[in-house]
Write an enzyme that holds these catalytic residues in place. Structure first.
Site, mmCIF file in Angstrom:
data_model
loop_
_atom_site.group_PDB
_atom_site.id
_atom_site.type_symbol
_atom_site.label_atom_id
_atom_site.label_comp_id
_atom_site.label_asym_id
_atom_site.label_seq_id
_atom_site.Cartn_x
_atom_site.Cartn_y
_atom_site.Cartn_z
ATOM 1 N N HIS A 190 63.700 0.446 -52.377
ATOM 2 C CA HIS A 190 63.807 -0.418 -53.564
ATOM 3 C C HIS A 190 65.275 -0.660 -53.951
ATOM 4 C CE1 HIS A 190 59.488 0.064 -54.340
ATOM 5 N NE2 HIS A 190 59.638 1.362 -54.275
HETATM 6 O O1 RIB Z 1 59.983 1.013 -58.911
HETATM 7 C C1 RIB Z 1 61.059 1.458 -58.126
HETATM 8 C C2 RIB Z 1 62.164 1.968 -58.982
HETATM 9 O O2 RIB Z 1 61.670 3.087 -59.723
HETATM 10 C C3 RIB Z 1 63.360 2.508 -58.181
HETATM 11 O O3 RIB Z 1 64.539 2.304 -58.911
HETATM 12 C C4 RIB Z 1 63.065 3.978 -58.038
HETATM 13 O O4 RIB Z 1 64.274 4.766 -57.998
HETATM 14 C C5 RIB Z 1 62.336 4.272 -59.323
HETATM 15 O O5 RIB Z 1 63.294 4.577 -60.288
#
Ligand code: RIB
Ligand code: CA
Length: 309
Positions: free
Chosen positions: A238
């Site tokens: 992500h």
């Molecule tokens: O949904 C993904 C996000 O949530 C990313 O930033 C991961 O680190 C969590 O914080």
């Protein structure tokens, strides 16, 4: 090469750790600071984890500050176990060689903005950025670009409707989305296209470096979480998508949108509404649409391989 001045706002977090290591190994970026925020785990843990990763990268020249310990929105969320109890996969760590900078994290962001053009990479809940806008009215006009990992066009992750970073502080997200600045958002429908597999974990482990060993070790429990949650060990990158955007602006296909966020709602708290209608095509608020995972993984491997012991 003109380097992009970058400040990373983060809640490490295993995928945050990979994003930080990628940024700190990339000559295109001048990382002027890292600011921790309450998110995946509490602020004391995210600040410690940010110090651990900056120290692992050998970058004691990069200040690490602590930002907000509580979201604007109630309730304050509990530690997520997605990233382990400590937020980094529960490995053994020595005390990091990078001390916590005593400056308030939000004031530090403002200080970095005052010193010149700045791109903010926000890969956790948006609390620090919202407080920045509230504490320094009009400061958004002096920020070059904000690249955010957050939101989802359709399916959420922490709830069916909401992605974690937005859900954790929807009030903050509304303040940030409503401000007049250039935003590039990397939502789940983009980030799910970018993932690492067991070959990548083996590659990192085989590097024979501390960065390689620890990256593989942090990713292993995260891969086990993915298997439980999604039925595959593919580890979704992500947060690295927000950094990748700055390394190769043509790598991620984008489109102009208008953003809104649901703050209340029994089932819809933290839901993002990404309006893709043609009237927004020329907006400076954009969303990531498509990314080539093999191209991303190849760059990530190459950059992490540059770390020496
Ligand atoms: O949904 C993904 C996000 O949530 C990313 O930033 C991961 O680190 C969590 O914080
Ligand atoms: Ca994160």
């Amino acid at each position: 090469m003109a380097r992009t001045r970058v400040l990373i706002d983060t809640d490490p977090g295993v995928d945050d750790a990979v994003a930080l290591l990628l940024a700190l190994a990339s000559p295109e970026l001048d990382v002027v600071g890292v600011v921790a925020v309450n998110g995946n785990v509490s602020l004391d843990k995210t600040a410690l984890n940010a110090r651990r990763i900056v120290a692992l990268a050998g970058r004691d020249d990069v200040p690490v500050c602590a930002g907000c310990a509580r979201p604007l929105s109630e309730p304050v969320i509990e530690d997520s176990l997605v990233h382990g109890h400590d937020g980094l996969g529960d490995l053994e760590w020595n005390d990091p060689a990078v001390a916590l900078d005593a400056r308030d994290g939000v004031d530090f962001i403002a200080e970095m903005i005052d010193q010149g053009p700045l791109t903010i990479v926000a890969i956790g809940p948006l609390t620090n950025l919202a407080v920045l806008l509230q504490r320094y009215p009009g400061i958004e006009g002096r920020v070059e670009h904000v690249v955010i990992m957050g939101g989802a066009s359709l399916q959420g992750n922490v709830t069916p409707a909401a992605e974690f970073n937005i859900w954790a502080d929807p009030e903050a997200a509304r303040v940030v989305f409503d401000a007049n600045w250039r935003i590039t958002l990397m939502p789940l429908d983009l980030t799910h296209q970018a993932f690492l597999d067991d070959d990548d974990l083996a590659y990192f482990s085989d590097l024979g470096t501390e960065v390689g060993r620890r990256t593989a070790a942090m990713l292993e429990p995260y891969a086990q979480f993915h298997e439980r949650w999604y039925g595959t060990r593919d580890v979704i990158m992500h947060d690295a998508m927000a950094v990748y955007e700055l390394l190769d602006p043509h790598a991620i296909t984008k489109q102009g949108v208008r953003l809104a966020v649901e703050v209340g709602g029994v089932h819809s708290r933290g839901a993002t509404f990404i309006d893709r209608r043609r009237e927004h095509a020329q907006s400076e608020v954009r969303v990531g649409v498509r990314v080539d995972n093999d191209r991303f993984r190849s760059l990530l491997r190459q950059r992490l391989a540059t770390y020496a012991d």
